[in-house]
Write a protein that holds these residues in place. Structure first.
Motif, PDB file in Angstrom:
ATOM      1  N   SER A  94      73.009  30.422  46.830  1.00 22.06           N
ATOM      2  CA  SER A  94      72.183  31.632  46.881  1.00 22.06           C
ATOM      3  C   SER A  94      71.853  32.097  45.464  1.00 22.06           C
ATOM      4  CB  SER A  94      72.927  32.748  47.610  1.00 22.06           C
ATOM      5  OG  SER A  94      73.994  33.200  46.800  1.00 22.06           O
ATOM      6  N   VAL A  95      70.915  33.017  45.392  1.00 23.23           N
ATOM      7  CA  VAL A  95      70.540  33.617  44.112  1.00 23.23           C
ATOM      8  C   VAL A  95      71.789  34.196  43.448  1.00 23.23           C
ATOM      9  CG1 VAL A  95      69.306  35.597  43.120  1.00 23.23           C
ATOM     10  CG2 VAL A  95      68.148  34.081  44.758  1.00 23.23           C
ATOM     11  N   GLU A  96      72.572  34.958  44.247  1.00 24.67           N
ATOM     12  CA  GLU A  96      73.735  35.632  43.648  1.00 24.67           C
ATOM     13  C   GLU A  96      74.785  34.627  43.176  1.00 24.67           C
ATOM     14  OE1 GLU A  96      74.257  39.546  44.757  1.00 24.67           O
ATOM     15  OE2 GLU A  96      76.413  39.373  45.014  1.00 24.67           O
ATOM     16  N   GLU A 117      74.318  44.048  38.029  1.00 19.89           N
ATOM     17  CA  GLU A 117      73.436  45.181  38.347  1.00 19.89           C
ATOM     18  C   GLU A 117      72.302  45.282  37.332  1.00 19.89           C
ATOM     19  OE1 GLU A 117      72.564  47.451  40.662  1.00 19.89           O
ATOM     20  OE2 GLU A 117      73.806  46.013  41.742  1.00 19.89           O
ATOM     21  N   ARG A 118      72.633  45.049  36.057  1.00 21.21           N
ATOM     22  CA  ARG A 118      71.582  45.112  35.028  1.00 21.21           C
ATOM     23  C   ARG A 118      70.554  44.009  35.242  1.00 21.21           C
ATOM     24  NH1 ARG A 118      75.363  46.690  31.325  1.00 21.21           N
ATOM     25  NH2 ARG A 118      75.603  44.672  30.327  1.00 21.21           N
ATOM     26  N   VAL A 119      71.049  42.819  35.600  1.00 17.29           N
ATOM     27  CA  VAL A 119      70.120  41.705  35.862  1.00 17.29           C
ATOM     28  C   VAL A 119      69.198  42.082  37.022  1.00 17.29           C
ATOM     29  CG1 VAL A 119      69.970  39.326  36.692  1.00 17.29           C
ATOM     30  CG2 VAL A 119      71.593  39.912  34.877  1.00 17.29           C
ATOM     31  N   TYR A 120      69.773  42.648  38.081  1.00 18.72           N
ATOM     32  CA  TYR A 120      68.955  43.067  39.225  1.00 18.72           C
ATOM     33  C   TYR A 120      67.999  44.191  38.823  1.00 18.72           C
ATOM     34  CZ  TYR A 120      71.715  40.308  42.561  1.00 18.72           C
ATOM     35  OH  TYR A 120      72.310  39.291  43.259  1.00 18.72           O
ATOM     36  N   GLY A 121      68.421  45.007  37.871  1.00 15.74           N
ATOM     37  CA  GLY A 121      67.537  46.066  37.381  1.00 15.74           C
ATOM     38  C   GLY A 121      66.296  45.481  36.707  1.00 15.74           C
ATOM     39  N   TYR A 122      66.488  44.419  35.937  1.00 21.16           N
ATOM     40  CA  TYR A 122      65.331  43.769  35.298  1.00 21.16           C
ATOM     41  C   TYR A 122      64.503  42.990  36.309  1.00 21.16           C
ATOM     42  CZ  TYR A 122      67.336  44.929  30.804  1.00 21.16           C
ATOM     43  OH  TYR A 122      67.823  45.620  29.746  1.00 21.16           O
ATOM     44  N   PRO A 124      64.074  43.081  40.086  1.00 18.63           N
ATOM     45  CA  PRO A 124      64.316  43.622  41.434  1.00 18.63           C
ATOM     46  C   PRO A 124      64.050  42.588  42.541  1.00 18.63           C
ATOM     47  CG  PRO A 124      62.849  45.061  40.159  1.00 18.63           C
ATOM     48  CD  PRO A 124      63.097  43.855  39.325  1.00 18.63           C
ATOM     49  N   ARG A 125      63.150  41.626  42.274  1.00 24.04           N
ATOM     50  CA  ARG A 125      62.915  40.593  43.299  1.00 24.04           C
ATOM     51  C   ARG A 125      64.166  39.776  43.563  1.00 24.04           C
ATOM     52  NH1 ARG A 125      57.635  37.886  43.001  1.00 24.04           N
ATOM     53  NH2 ARG A 125      56.169  39.293  42.035  1.00 24.04           N
ATOM     54  N   ARG A 130      68.826  38.209  47.074  1.00 24.37           N
ATOM     55  CA  ARG A 130      70.097  37.734  46.533  1.00 24.37           C
ATOM     56  C   ARG A 130      70.848  36.781  47.452  1.00 24.37           C
ATOM     57  NH1 ARG A 130      70.713  43.057  47.675  1.00 24.37           N
ATOM     58  NH2 ARG A 130      72.469  43.655  48.992  1.00 24.37           N
ATOM     59  N   ARG A 131      70.589  36.850  48.773  1.00 30.58           N
ATOM     60  CA  ARG A 131      71.292  35.927  49.676  1.00 30.58           C
ATOM     61  C   ARG A 131      70.452  34.692  50.004  1.00 30.58           C
ATOM     62  NH1 ARG A 131      75.167  38.946  49.676  1.00 30.58           N
ATOM     63  NH2 ARG A 131      75.137  41.131  50.272  1.00 30.58           N
ATOM     64  N   GLN A 132      69.251  34.640  49.482  1.00 29.03           N
ATOM     65  CA  GLN A 132      68.356  33.495  49.759  1.00 29.03           C
ATOM     66  C   GLN A 132      68.771  32.298  48.905  1.00 29.03           C
ATOM     67  OE1 GLN A 132      64.283  34.861  49.817  1.00 29.03           O
ATOM     68  NE2 GLN A 132      63.509  32.850  49.212  1.00 29.03           N
ATOM     69  N   MET A 133      68.574  31.064  49.434  1.00 27.08           N
ATOM     70  CA  MET A 133      68.881  29.876  48.635  1.00 27.08           C
ATOM     71  C   MET A 133      67.904  29.793  47.469  1.00 27.08           C
ATOM     72  SD  MET A 133      70.139  26.636  50.857  1.00 27.08           S
ATOM     73  CE  MET A 133      68.508  26.195  51.381  1.00 27.08           C
TER      74      MET A 133
END
Ligand code: ATP
Length: 237
Positions: A94-96, A117-122, A124-125, A130-133
């Motif tokens: 997954s992405v995460e 969290e900071r990475v997700y902040g930059y 958002p997609r 995050r659970r997608q392959m």
């Protein structure tokens, strides 16, 4: 401890073929430098030398005045993270999970829990997916994931190998804005290797033009965008 990246007199040979001839340039702490040039100019070889994937025939590479030994893993230990060309994600994770892989070299005690969290902040997609392959992401999203994975190492210096390759122009523009934001917010030193000279030079404080393994021009990004040689050879106008 400064986070300048310095390349001095770097020469690399692949057997009888000299790929780099005495390349020198600096990326000051917290700034973006663009390394541009056409196919085969030696851009990826500079990154491979920094990361210890090829052994230089001569020259030194240092961060904050400390030389990086030419061994795989040495650059990462000195705070240099690479987002590789072609992205090289783990397609079935997954992405995460991919992002987490980026932090594997960070000692647990130094791991900042806020980094993801900071990475997700930059990006958002990436949070949405995050659970997608990773293998099922679009090209632009894969690129974001690769940059995010490099950021997970909490680097002092970020190396980006052709982030615009094969990506739609509108996403290239979005990525460019995010790269500028990351460098500005985190004070991160960024070496951006690109065939897309327009994108790279418009983001960069410093531009370096490589031709057949030699530095042929340096200047501010703006100066190089205005340079007749750069326009004719790399910008097509
Ligand atoms: P591109 O944008 O196509 O990746 P580049 O500017 O990154 O090009 P490099 O990949 O660094 O260029 O290649 C520089 C030179 O070294 C080229 O002449 C290339 O053919 C040669 N080269 C690169 N890798 C190897 C290798 N593993 N073995 C032999 N020659 C190589």
């Amino acid at each position: 401890m400064s986070n300048d990246l310095s390349i001095r007199d770097l020469s690399v040979a692949y057997g009888p073929v000299m790929a780099l001839h005495g390349v020198s340039f600096d990326v000051p702490e917290g700034r973006i430098a663009a390394l541009v040039g056409s196919n085969g100019a030696g851009k990826s070889t500079v990154l491979k030398a920094i990361c210890g994937m090829v052994a230089p025939a001569s020259g030194t590479i240092s961060v904050g005045g400390t030389a990086i030994p030419a061994r795989p893993g040495a650059a990462l230990r000195q705070g240099v993270a690479l987002s590789p060309e072609g992205r090289r994600l783990f397609g079935r994770l997954s992405v995460e999970e991919n992002l987490r892989m980026g932090a594997y070299a960070v000692p647990r005690a130094e791991l900042d829990p806020g980094v993801m969290e900071r990475v997700y902040g930059y990006f958002p997609r990436l949070r949405e997916r995050r659970r997608q392959m990773a293998g099922s992401l679009s090209g632009g999203e894969q690129q974001m994931c690769a940059i995010g994975r490099a950021l997970m190492a909490q680097p002092r210096v970020l190396l980006l190998d052709e982030p615009s390759l094969g990506i739609a122009p509108i996403i290239v523009a979005e990525l460019g804005r995010i790269i500028a934001e990351i460098s500005r917010d985190l004070g991160m030193t960024v070496l951006l290797v690109e065939q897309n000279a327009q994108m790279a030079l418009s983001l960069a404080a410093t531009g370096v033009v490589l031709e057949t393994g030699r530095v042929v021009l340096t200047g501010t990004g703006e100066e190089l965008l205005q340079s007749p040689e750069v326009r004719a050879a790399y910008l097509g106008y």
